[in-house]
Design a protein around this motif. Structure first.
Motif, PDB file in Angstrom:
ATOM      1  N   ARG A 136     -56.593  -8.187  28.175  1.00 27.67           N
ATOM      2  CA  ARG A 136     -55.138  -7.695  28.449  1.00 27.67           C
ATOM      3  C   ARG A 136     -54.263  -8.270  29.157  1.00 27.67           C
ATOM      4  O   ARG A 136     -53.092  -8.401  29.032  1.00 27.67           O
ATOM      5  CB  ARG A 136     -55.540  -6.341  29.472  1.00 27.67           C
ATOM      6  N   LEU A 137     -54.730  -9.318  29.973  1.00 29.00           N
ATOM      7  CA  LEU A 137     -54.237 -10.176  30.821  1.00 29.00           C
ATOM      8  C   LEU A 137     -53.366 -11.281  29.824  1.00 29.00           C
ATOM      9  O   LEU A 137     -52.313 -11.361  30.082  1.00 29.00           O
ATOM     10  CB  LEU A 137     -55.105 -10.896  31.939  1.00 29.00           C
ATOM     11  N   LEU A 138     -54.271 -11.664  29.028  1.00 28.54           N
ATOM     12  CA  LEU A 138     -53.688 -12.724  28.089  1.00 28.54           C
ATOM     13  C   LEU A 138     -52.625 -12.337  27.408  1.00 28.54           C
ATOM     14  O   LEU A 138     -51.764 -13.066  26.932  1.00 28.54           O
ATOM     15  CB  LEU A 138     -54.919 -13.575  27.237  1.00 28.54           C
ATOM     16  N   SER A 139     -52.663 -11.162  26.859  1.00 29.89           N
ATOM     17  CA  SER A 139     -51.891 -10.512  25.802  1.00 29.89           C
ATOM     18  C   SER A 139     -50.564 -10.209  26.380  1.00 29.89           C
ATOM     19  O   SER A 139     -49.596 -10.034  25.615  1.00 29.89           O
ATOM     20  CB  SER A 139     -52.593  -9.257  25.190  1.00 29.89           C
ATOM     21  N   VAL A 140     -50.335  -9.983  27.745  1.00 29.58           N
ATOM     22  CA  VAL A 140     -49.285  -9.665  28.074  1.00 29.58           C
ATOM     23  C   VAL A 140     -48.170 -11.167  28.317  1.00 29.58           C
ATOM     24  O   VAL A 140     -46.981 -11.068  28.629  1.00 29.58           O
ATOM     25  CB  VAL A 140     -49.156  -8.961  29.402  1.00 29.58           C
ATOM     26  N   LEU A 141     -48.917 -12.250  28.417  1.00 25.50           N
ATOM     27  CA  LEU A 141     -48.142 -13.456  28.945  1.00 25.50           C
ATOM     28  C   LEU A 141     -47.298 -14.058  28.112  1.00 25.50           C
ATOM     29  O   LEU A 141     -47.532 -13.608  26.523  1.00 25.50           O
ATOM     30  CB  LEU A 141     -49.158 -14.643  29.018  1.00 25.50           C
ATOM     31  N   GLN A 142     -45.997 -13.955  28.144  1.00 19.71           N
ATOM     32  CA  GLN A 142     -44.854 -14.298  27.226  1.00 19.71           C
ATOM     33  C   GLN A 142     -44.505 -15.745  26.875  1.00 19.71           C
ATOM     34  O   GLN A 142     -43.835 -16.163  26.419  1.00 19.71           O
ATOM     35  CB  GLN A 142     -43.631 -13.723  27.829  1.00 19.71           C
ATOM     36  N   SER A 143     -45.139 -16.755  27.899  1.00 24.53           N
ATOM     37  CA  SER A 143     -44.830 -18.162  27.728  1.00 24.53           C
ATOM     38  C   SER A 143     -46.255 -18.917  27.591  1.00 24.53           C
ATOM     39  O   SER A 143     -47.402 -18.282  27.732  1.00 24.53           O
ATOM     40  CB  SER A 143     -44.423 -18.493  29.211  1.00 24.53           C
ATOM     41  N   GLN A 144     -46.019 -19.920  27.271  1.00 26.04           N
ATOM     42  CA  GLN A 144     -47.209 -20.738  27.048  1.00 26.04           C
ATOM     43  C   GLN A 144     -47.510 -21.571  28.288  1.00 26.04           C
ATOM     44  O   GLN A 144     -46.726 -22.310  28.923  1.00 26.04           O
ATOM     45  CB  GLN A 144     -46.894 -22.078  26.051  1.00 26.04           C
TER      46      GLN A 144
END
Ligand SMILES: [Zn+2]
Ligand SMILES: [Zn+2]
Length: 470
Positions: A297-305
């Motif tokens: 869930r945490l990784l899926s919300v990240l918008q940037s690299q």
């Protein structure tokens, strides 16, 4: 004739500037006539001698567009000096407006290594390299809006634009502790802004909150758009999202959780929604968050690299490693810290995939205290040696034998970019078989001597191997 030693040139200059500031009155009068280039050594000497009055006058007469104290090694808590510098700013001075305004437009109080005192000599007539690009009342934004106003209404009188032309930026990093002096400094800054009638832009780039207390709300007057780095210790997710709902330009986020904080429920959901808005985030570090089963869930919300991901002591499970090994974040990651997690739990396949996927970019890897045994270590060794960009590798506090350590050393010396290795004390050095009991110092010395010898044989004395992180 005796040749002049090169080192004596700055010494001469230094003694000249010292004598200038030793007599405050003469020094201040001399500022009016001082050639531009002498302001820099004079300023440096006044900082070293902690001459507050002189510093205030130097700032008043500063002949360049910007002044950065970055490399001068001023202690972050030298608030009296910082206040003297801010006091020298000619904000909203009628006298100065009529004479074309003060030269100084950007006063930068951050400690930054290798930062020039002024950008003037590198880019004449150009803007300061460190000017704010985000705030509505930064110099750049104000000037842009002035330019577009001019295009629309060519007949606009010059005087109408004078006030906005004299916006001054004060760039700071704030480390907020619950001490009275920092509170006083923040009050001082607040007062300066109030007095400036909108002419002073306080631009806080890094905010560090050491522990939440009743006074933390005092930092809320800072413009969130300017903050690019936030560091918070002992944080509760609810406080974070309540305090800083609009940190849209954050590059770096480091949070250490309050103990026993579970990542579930509404607070975690709000945190994920908040995190999902940070589209410039490059460096994310969460410590002591109970993330078990929630990494997807945490990784899926990240918008940037991300460049850097640190999740020490987050109770990561083997499943979380599998999730991470499949994440698009691994394509460009340069720093990864998964220390103090039980990552393997009998299986190392996901971690092998993780290393394979990160092998072309990973420069810094920390897997301290992850219960890595000889068999796990030998299984991941081949993937590790294919990480061609690796420069730093820390794997201390893992139960590994001297035999496994030697096999690792023989293989890893072929990684020519690897410069720094922090390794565990091998199990052979403990008196008992149990991990982390009494160390036999003689055996440890032998291990260190052996490591040194093996590095010599491999012609890799350029690598620095040590036992503890320092
Ligand atoms: Zn500058
Ligand atoms: Zn700003």
């Amino acid at each position: 004739m005796e040749q002049m030693n090169e080192d004596s040139i700055p010494t001469l200059l230094e003694s000249a500037t010292k004598s200038l500031i030793s007599d405050e009155r003469t020094g201040m009068r001399a500022l009016e006539l001082l050639p531009k280039h002498l302001f820099i050594p004079l300023f440096t000497t006044a900082i070293k001698c902690r001459q507050k009055n002189m510093l205030k006058e130097i700032v008043k007469s500063w002949p360049f567009q910007c002044l950065h104290i970055g490399s001068l090694n001023i202690d972050d808590s030298a608030y009296d000096l910082l206040e003297a510098l801010v006091d020298g700013l000619q904000v909203h001075s009628e006298q100065n407006l009529s004479s074309g305004g003060p030269k100084l437009r950007v006063l930068d109080l951050r400690s930054i290594r290798d930062c020039e005192i002024t950008c003037y000599y590198r880019a004449q007539n150009a803007s300061c390299f460190h000017s704010c690009v985000y705030s509505q009342n930064s110099i750049l934004t104000v000037e842009e809006s002035q330019n577009s106003d001019r295009c629309i209404e060519l007949s606009a009188s010059e005087t109408e634009n004078v006030s906005s032309r004299h916006t001054i930026e004060l760039i700071v990093n704030i480390s907020f502790r619950c001490g009275s002096r920092i509170r006083q400094f923040i009050q001082f800054l607040k007062k300066k802004i109030q007095q400036s009638s909108g002419h002073l832009h306080l631009c806080c780039r890094k905010l560090h909150i050491n522990s939440m207390c009743v006074h933390t709300r005092k930092v809320l007057f800072l413009q969130p758009a300017c903050i690019n780095s936030l560091d918070m210790n002992q944080v509760h997710l609810m406080d974070l999202t309540n305090l800083f709902p609009r940190l849209i330009h954050l590059h770096r986020l480091r949070l250490i959780a309050l103990p026993f904080q579970y990542c579930e429920g509404r607070n975690f959901q709000l945190f994920l929604a908040w995190l999902g808005k940070l589209d410039s985030l490059q460096d994310l570090c969460l410590s002591f968050f109970y993330l078990t089963g929630h990494l997807d869930r945490l990784l899926s919300v990240l918008q940037s690299q991300l460049d850097s991901l640190s999740l020490p002591s987050c109770n990561l499970s083997h499943r979380d490693v599998t999730v991470l090994s499949q994440s698009a974040q691994l394509n460009h990651i340069t720093q990864l810290n998964l220390s103090d997690n039980n990552l393997f739990q009998g299986s190392y396949h996901s971690f092998q995939i993780l290393l394979q996927r990160a092998s072309r970019t990973l420069q810094h890897l920390e897997i301290r205290n992850c219960q890595i045994t000889d068999s796990i270590f030998s299984a991941i060794l081949s993937n590790l040696s294919h990480c061609s960009e690796l420069r730093v590798f820390c794997f201390s506090f893992n139960p590994i034998s001297m035999r496994a350590l030697k096999a690792f050393l023989q293989k890893i010396t072929a990684c020519m970019k690897l410069q720094r290795v922090v390794y565990p004390i091998p199990l052979d050095c403990y008196e008992e078989e149990n991990f982390h009991t009494t160390i036999n110092n003689q055996k440890l010395n032998e291990v260190q001597a052996q490591v040194k010898l093996m590095l010599q044989v491999a012609k890799r004395e350029d690598m620095y191997w040590s036992i503890f992180t320092d």
